[in-house]
Design a protein around this motif. Structure first.
Motif, PDB file in Angstrom:
ATOM      1  N   PHE A 164      49.160 -12.559  28.913  1.00 11.75           N
ATOM      2  CA  PHE A 164      50.599 -12.619  29.160  1.00 11.75           C
ATOM      3  C   PHE A 164      51.330 -11.777  28.106  1.00 11.75           C
ATOM      4  O   PHE A 164      50.923 -11.722  26.939  1.00 11.75           O
ATOM      5  N   LEU A 165      52.419 -11.153  28.529  1.00 11.37           N
ATOM      6  CA  LEU A 165      53.154 -10.269  27.630  1.00 11.37           C
ATOM      7  C   LEU A 165      54.140 -11.018  26.747  1.00 11.37           C
ATOM      8  O   LEU A 165      54.650 -10.474  25.759  1.00 11.37           O
TER       9      LEU A 165
ATOM     10  N   ALA B 152      60.615  -8.038  44.734  1.00 14.40           N
ATOM     11  CA  ALA B 152      60.084  -8.396  43.407  1.00 14.40           C
ATOM     12  C   ALA B 152      59.811  -7.155  42.571  1.00 14.40           C
ATOM     13  O   ALA B 152      60.069  -7.143  41.360  1.00 14.40           O
ATOM     14  N   ARG B 153      59.292  -6.084  43.203  1.00 17.48           N
ATOM     15  CA  ARG B 153      59.025  -4.840  42.458  1.00 17.48           C
ATOM     16  C   ARG B 153      60.335  -4.199  41.993  1.00 17.48           C
ATOM     17  O   ARG B 153      60.436  -3.678  40.884  1.00 17.48           O
ATOM     18  N   GLU B 154      61.351  -4.250  42.851  1.00 24.08           N
ATOM     19  CA  GLU B 154      62.645  -3.640  42.502  1.00 24.08           C
ATOM     20  C   GLU B 154      63.314  -4.393  41.351  1.00 24.08           C
ATOM     21  O   GLU B 154      64.004  -3.789  40.526  1.00 24.08           O
TER      22      GLU B 154
ATOM     23  N   PRO C  34      49.969  -9.698  34.355  1.00 20.84           N
ATOM     24  CA  PRO C  34      49.650  -8.419  35.023  1.00 20.84           C
ATOM     25  C   PRO C  34      48.264  -8.502  35.666  1.00 20.84           C
ATOM     26  O   PRO C  34      47.285  -8.871  35.008  1.00 20.84           O
ATOM     27  N   ILE C  35      48.170  -8.176  36.957  1.00 19.78           N
ATOM     28  CA  ILE C  35      46.898  -8.327  37.677  1.00 19.78           C
ATOM     29  C   ILE C  35      46.515  -7.027  38.375  1.00 19.78           C
ATOM     30  O   ILE C  35      47.342  -6.150  38.617  1.00 19.78           O
TER      31      ILE C  35
ATOM     32  N   GLU D 263      61.312  -4.200  32.891  1.00 19.54           N
ATOM     33  CA  GLU D 263      60.580  -2.982  32.538  1.00 19.54           C
ATOM     34  C   GLU D 263      59.148  -3.292  32.100  1.00 19.54           C
ATOM     35  O   GLU D 263      58.206  -2.584  32.444  1.00 19.54           O
ATOM     36  N   MET D 264      58.968  -4.384  31.352  1.00 25.00           N
ATOM     37  CA  MET D 264      57.609  -4.695  30.872  1.00 25.00           C
ATOM     38  C   MET D 264      56.695  -5.172  31.995  1.00 25.00           C
ATOM     39  O   MET D 264      55.474  -5.193  31.836  1.00 25.00           O
ATOM     40  N   TYR D 265      57.278  -5.566  33.122  1.00 25.91           N
ATOM     41  CA  TYR D 265      56.463  -6.054  34.226  1.00 25.91           C
ATOM     42  C   TYR D 265      56.275  -5.001  35.320  1.00 25.91           C
ATOM     43  O   TYR D 265      55.717  -5.302  36.381  1.00 25.91           O
ATOM     44  N   GLU D 266      56.735  -3.782  35.112  1.00 25.47           N
ATOM     45  CA  GLU D 266      56.531  -2.738  36.117  1.00 25.47           C
ATOM     46  C   GLU D 266      55.033  -2.458  36.262  1.00 25.47           C
ATOM     47  O   GLU D 266      54.345  -2.203  35.282  1.00 25.47           O
ATOM     48  N   GLY D 267      54.556  -2.544  37.474  1.00 21.08           N
ATOM     49  CA  GLY D 267      53.125  -2.350  37.741  1.00 21.08           C
ATOM     50  C   GLY D 267      52.291  -3.592  37.558  1.00 21.08           C
ATOM     51  O   GLY D 267      51.062  -3.541  37.696  1.00 21.08           O
TER      52      GLY D 267
END
Length: 363
Positions: A351-352, A266-268, A336-337, A272-276
């Protein structure tokens, strides 16, 4: 007017422009020209003003008054009755809000039922009994036909007896006018601008005095990482007053504890907006399906797919919850948590992207 009088003159043509004719005689001529035969005609009360007639009038008036009171009650309940649901923790489980919808239904039933019973009783008990036979014919209406039609309509109004029954006239007005108001009043709620409700949720920091909003269970318990086993998931709500009520119905998230290899994947794959946006092996997605807004909460652990039960849309959790089957065309927005120093989950931001189905402003 008796049936015998109708039968004796039914086939004799008359001049409808003759000023000496009564309205009923014009009506009869119109019926004759249209090929209509009066088989039976009987006034409900040949002698007006009897006790029985007055009793029926009072009953009909009572029905119209009930209709008016019911309609006024509907408007009052709609405008003033507390309607916002309050969860038990905030002292509202036994509040009047749970009676909002039943009271709307009850008052509207009284309004419509009273008016309907009143009109039916009027038609069955006060109007003349008639049996007519008419032959079909083609062609447009000439001037005489229009005069006759006007007389027919006027005669119908006269036969209702409303002109000599002022009590029923006032009662009907009292019952019908509030019903019109009851039909119009709810339209007022449609002119309220939605503001930014379509692009914000309960996780917006402004709902918590500018501070990040925590995650909680439906009963208000704050959510910790150790509350979710590996491969498990829970539904979480914004930890604010009314956070788990319909006031923030667009805010629930599915908080999932992924297995190590799934979390890595999931991280890979993260946009881009959800990195981290993940916290360790935990990931949170909006529970509102992007098709038509149903709750997408059937999590299949082995395939990492989230299923919406309404129209079978499926979302791949390890790839930004993108749709992989069914009618949905957008991925489920990710929340993002992070975990605070006390060990509780909180939302880093709202939420973005807007949650739920697409809407017209998005193009």
């Amino acid at each position: 007017m008796s049936a015998a009088q109708h039968d004796s003159s039914a086939n004799e043509p008359v001049d409808v422009t003759d000023g000496k004719l009564s309205r009923f005689e014009i009506v009869k001529e119109g019926l004759r020209r249209d090929g209509i035969e009066i088989l039976h005609y009987e006034p409900a009360f040949p002698v007006p003003g009897t006790k029985v007639e007055k009793r029926i009038e009072r009953f009909i008036a009572f029905c119209f008054v009930v209709a008016g009171l019911g309609a006024l009650g509907f408007v009052a309940v709609f405008a003033f009755w507390p309607w916002e649901y309050e969860y038990a923790e905030f002292g509202g489980a036994g509040s009047m809000s749970k009676w909002y919808t039943p009271m709307l239904g009850l008052t509207l039933a009284l309004g419509l039922g009273g008016l309907g019973i009143g009109i039916l009783t009027w038609a069955k008990k006060l109007l003349p009994v008639e049996e007519l036979v008419q032959e079909r014919h083609d062609g447009g209406s000439n001037e005489e036909d229009r005069v006759i039609t006007g007389a027919v309509v006027g005669n119908m109004v006269e036969e209702t007896g409303i002109k000599r029954r002022p009590m029923l006239k006032r009662a009907l007005l009292f019952g019908a006018a509030p019903l019109g108001l009851a039909a119009i009043a709810p339209l007022g709620t449609l002119i309220v601008p939605p503001g930014d409700d379509l692009v914000t949720t309960g996780f917006n920091p402004r709902n918590n005095d500018g501070q990040p909003v925590g995650l909680m269970l439906k009963d208000g318990t704050r959510v910790r990482p150790d509350m979710i086993s590996v491969g498990g998931q829970i539904t979480a709500f914004p930890a604010i007053p009314d956070g788990s009520t319909n006031k923030h119905a667009d805010s629930p998230v599915l908080l999932i504890h992924l297995r190590d290899e799934d979390a890595k994947k999931a991280r890979e794959n993260a946009y881009e907006m959800y990195e981290g946006a993940q916290w360790n092996n935990y990931i949170a997605y909006s529970k509102i399906c992007t098709h038509v807004g149903c709750p997408a909460s059937l999590y299949e652990q082995q395939t990492n797919r989230l299923l919406c039960p309404c129209h079978q849309s499926q979302f791949l959790i390890t790839d930004n919850a993108k749709p992989v089957f069914g009618p949905a065309t957008r991925h489920l927005p990710q929340l993002p948590i992070d975990v605070d120093e006390d060990g509780f989950f909180y939302a880093v931001s709202d939420f973005l992207v807007p949650i739920g189905p697409a809407f017209w402003e998005r193009g």
